[in-house]
Design a protein around this motif. Structure first.
Motif, PDB file in Angstrom:
ATOM      1  N   ALA A 224       0.959  -1.360   0.014  1.00 48.03           N
ATOM      2  CA  ALA A 224      -0.054   0.052   0.217  1.00 48.03           C
ATOM      3  C   ALA A 224       0.949   1.208   0.113  1.00 48.03           C
ATOM      4  CB  ALA A 224      -1.100  -0.107   1.215  1.00 48.03           C
ATOM      5  N   ARG A 225       0.447   2.262  -0.840  1.00 49.21           N
ATOM      6  CA  ARG A 225       1.204   3.578  -0.809  1.00 49.21           C
ATOM      7  C   ARG A 225       0.676   4.342   0.573  1.00 49.21           C
ATOM      8  NH1 ARG A 225       2.491   5.140  -6.833  1.00 49.21           N
ATOM      9  NH2 ARG A 225       2.696   2.951  -7.696  1.00 49.21           N
ATOM     10  N   VAL A 226       1.884   4.765   0.954  1.00 55.09           N
ATOM     11  CA  VAL A 226       1.503   5.509   2.507  1.00 55.09           C
ATOM     12  C   VAL A 226       1.832   7.141   2.208  1.00 55.09           C
ATOM     13  CG1 VAL A 226       1.573   5.648   4.860  1.00 55.09           C
ATOM     14  CG2 VAL A 226       1.521   3.692   3.839  1.00 55.09           C
ATOM     15  N   TYR A 227       1.099   7.924   2.581  1.00 52.08           N
ATOM     16  CA  TYR A 227       1.881   9.437   2.437  1.00 52.08           C
ATOM     17  C   TYR A 227       1.569   9.883   3.736  1.00 52.08           C
ATOM     18  CZ  TYR A 227       1.025   8.563  -2.516  1.00 52.08           C
ATOM     19  OH  TYR A 227       1.246   7.777  -3.815  1.00 52.08           O
ATOM     20  N   ILE A 228       2.398  10.666   4.172  1.00 57.56           N
ATOM     21  CA  ILE A 228       2.321  11.388   5.673  1.00 57.56           C
ATOM     22  C   ILE A 228       2.820  12.845   5.655  1.00 57.56           C
ATOM     23  CG2 ILE A 228       3.535  11.390   7.956  1.00 57.56           C
ATOM     24  CD1 ILE A 228       3.967   8.447   7.707  1.00 57.56           C
ATOM     25  N   LEU A 229       1.757  13.693   5.836  1.00 53.29           N
ATOM     26  CA  LEU A 229       1.955  15.064   6.016  1.00 53.29           C
ATOM     27  C   LEU A 229       2.497  15.559   7.182  1.00 53.29           C
ATOM     28  CD1 LEU A 229       1.576  17.944   4.669  1.00 53.29           C
ATOM     29  CD2 LEU A 229      -0.696  17.700   5.622  1.00 53.29           C
ATOM     30  N   VAL A 230       3.674  16.271   6.972  1.00 54.98           N
ATOM     31  CA  VAL A 230       4.440  17.064   8.369  1.00 54.98           C
ATOM     32  C   VAL A 230       4.589  18.298   8.074  1.00 54.98           C
ATOM     33  CG1 VAL A 230       5.479  14.789   8.791  1.00 54.98           C
ATOM     34  CG2 VAL A 230       6.634  16.314   7.438  1.00 54.98           C
ATOM     35  N   ASN A 231       4.649  19.310   9.190  1.00 58.27           N
ATOM     36  CA  ASN A 231       5.321  20.607   9.198  1.00 58.27           C
ATOM     37  C   ASN A 231       5.985  20.849  10.203  1.00 58.27           C
ATOM     38  OD1 ASN A 231       3.562  21.154  11.218  1.00 58.27           O
ATOM     39  ND2 ASN A 231       1.918  21.714  10.326  1.00 58.27           N
ATOM     40  N   SER A 232       6.590  22.012  10.442  1.00 59.91           N
ATOM     41  CA  SER A 232       7.494  22.534  11.549  1.00 59.91           C
ATOM     42  C   SER A 232       6.862  22.260  12.882  1.00 59.91           C
ATOM     43  CB  SER A 232       7.787  24.023  11.220  1.00 59.91           C
ATOM     44  OG  SER A 232       6.566  24.785  11.506  1.00 59.91           O
TER      45      SER A 232
ATOM     46  N   MET B 133       8.777   5.635   9.351  1.00 59.97           N
ATOM     47  CA  MET B 133       8.243   5.120   8.025  1.00 59.97           C
ATOM     48  C   MET B 133       9.093   5.600   7.014  1.00 59.97           C
ATOM     49  SD  MET B 133       5.401   3.231   8.772  1.00 59.97           S
ATOM     50  CE  MET B 133       4.244   3.235   7.205  1.00 59.97           C
ATOM     51  N   GLN B 134       9.524   6.677   7.032  1.00 61.28           N
ATOM     52  CA  GLN B 134      10.568   7.118   6.000  1.00 61.28           C
ATOM     53  C   GLN B 134      11.732   6.185   5.952  1.00 61.28           C
ATOM     54  OE1 GLN B 134      12.796  10.695   6.439  1.00 61.28           O
ATOM     55  NE2 GLN B 134      11.912  11.492   4.335  1.00 61.28           N
ATOM     56  N   ASN B 135      12.335   5.963   6.882  1.00 59.83           N
ATOM     57  CA  ASN B 135      13.679   5.266   7.104  1.00 59.83           C
ATOM     58  C   ASN B 135      13.325   3.913   6.423  1.00 59.83           C
ATOM     59  OD1 ASN B 135      16.354   6.509   7.998  1.00 59.83           O
ATOM     60  ND2 ASN B 135      14.636   7.562   8.826  1.00 59.83           N
ATOM     61  N   LEU B 136      12.060   3.084   6.692  1.00 58.80           N
ATOM     62  CA  LEU B 136      11.729   1.825   6.357  1.00 58.80           C
ATOM     63  C   LEU B 136      11.434   1.701   4.990  1.00 58.80           C
ATOM     64  CD1 LEU B 136       9.954   0.796   9.581  1.00 58.80           C
ATOM     65  CD2 LEU B 136      12.051  -0.149   8.621  1.00 58.80           C
ATOM     66  N   LYS B 137      11.233   2.844   4.355  1.00 59.73           N
ATOM     67  CA  LYS B 137      11.036   3.010   2.783  1.00 59.73           C
ATOM     68  C   LYS B 137       9.332   2.629   2.716  1.00 59.73           C
ATOM     69  CE  LYS B 137      15.199   3.925   1.380  1.00 59.73           C
ATOM     70  NZ  LYS B 137      15.760   5.289   1.983  1.00 59.73           N
ATOM     71  N   ARG B 138       8.534   2.995   3.781  1.00 53.63           N
ATOM     72  CA  ARG B 138       7.186   2.474   3.763  1.00 53.63           C
ATOM     73  C   ARG B 138       6.139   3.634   3.473  1.00 53.63           C
ATOM     74  NH1 ARG B 138       4.357  -0.025   2.354  1.00 53.63           N
ATOM     75  NH2 ARG B 138       2.770  -0.296   3.970  1.00 53.63           N
ATOM     76  N   ALA B 139       6.685   5.034   3.292  1.00 57.59           N
ATOM     77  CA  ALA B 139       6.022   6.162   3.293  1.00 57.59           C
ATOM     78  C   ALA B 139       6.814   7.322   2.313  1.00 57.59           C
ATOM     79  CB  ALA B 139       5.483   6.715   4.641  1.00 57.59           C
ATOM     80  N   THR B 140       5.800   8.122   1.920  1.00 54.84           N
ATOM     81  CA  THR B 140       6.355   9.070   1.308  1.00 54.84           C
ATOM     82  C   THR B 140       6.014  10.525   2.145  1.00 54.84           C
ATOM     83  OG1 THR B 140       6.060   8.404  -0.982  1.00 54.84           O
ATOM     84  CG2 THR B 140       6.258  10.755  -0.756  1.00 54.84           C
ATOM     85  N   ILE B 141       7.070  11.123   2.644  1.00 57.72           N
ATOM     86  CA  ILE B 141       6.782  12.188   3.656  1.00 57.72           C
ATOM     87  C   ILE B 141       6.728  13.466   2.930  1.00 57.72           C
ATOM     88  CG2 ILE B 141       7.616  13.369   5.737  1.00 57.72           C
ATOM     89  CD1 ILE B 141       7.089  10.124   5.975  1.00 57.72           C
ATOM     90  N   PHE B 142       5.738  14.228   2.919  1.00 61.26           N
ATOM     91  CA  PHE B 142       5.801  15.571   2.398  1.00 61.26           C
ATOM     92  C   PHE B 142       5.309  16.638   3.353  1.00 61.26           C
ATOM     93  CE2 PHE B 142       1.457  13.987   1.861  1.00 61.26           C
ATOM     94  CZ  PHE B 142       0.526  15.044   1.728  1.00 61.26           C
ATOM     95  N   GLY B 143       5.600  17.698   2.923  1.00 62.45           N
ATOM     96  CA  GLY B 143       5.484  19.011   3.664  1.00 62.45           C
ATOM     97  C   GLY B 143       6.456  19.989   3.992  1.00 62.45           C
ATOM     98  N   GLN B 144       6.624  20.239   5.255  1.00 64.87           N
ATOM     99  CA  GLN B 144       7.965  20.872   5.719  1.00 64.87           C
ATOM    100  C   GLN B 144       8.708  20.183   6.744  1.00 64.87           C
ATOM    101  OE1 GLN B 144       4.658  23.031   6.600  1.00 64.87           O
ATOM    102  NE2 GLN B 144       4.498  22.808   4.742  1.00 64.87           N
TER     103      GLN B 144
END
Length: 104
Positions: A4-12, A25-36
């Motif tokens: 499954a494709r996982v997207y996680i929104l983050v900010n400051s 999740m980013q380090n396990l290559k399980r999600a795309t992190i987007f935001g700031q």
């Protein structure tokens, strides 16, 4: 659902457990992190009540990525897709649409 494709929104303001989840999740290559870039709070603390309205915050341990000794303390989680503040919703919709149409 390992594919499954996982997207996680983050900010400051993303910190603490939410920041740790995004980092893992980013380090396990399980999600795309987007935001700031996130806040950078990667040290677990314990609170000790001292009485008389005083409390001590004691750093307890550095939290790190799975299978690693690297953490995010002081530097935050750097998103895979940088998105300016205020444009997160449009970016999320575009990412999901692109993924549904076969874009990486």
């Amino acid at each position: 659902m390992p594919n499954a494709r996982v997207y996680i929104l983050v900010n400051s303001r993303t910190a603490s457990a939410a920041e740790g989840f995004a980092f893992a999740m980013q380090n396990l290559k399980r999600a795309t992190i987007f935001g700031q870039r996130t806040y950078g709070a990667g040290i677990a603390v314990v609170y000790i009540e001292l009485g008389h309205g005083l409390r001590m915050v004691l750093p307890e341990k550095m939290v790190v990525a799975p299978h690693s000794t690297v953490g995010w303390e002081g530097k935050g989680v750097v998103p895979d897709v940088a998105v300016p503040a205020g444009e997160e919703r449009a970016a999320a919709i575009a990412l999901v649409r692109d993924s549904l149409h076969g874009a990486p």
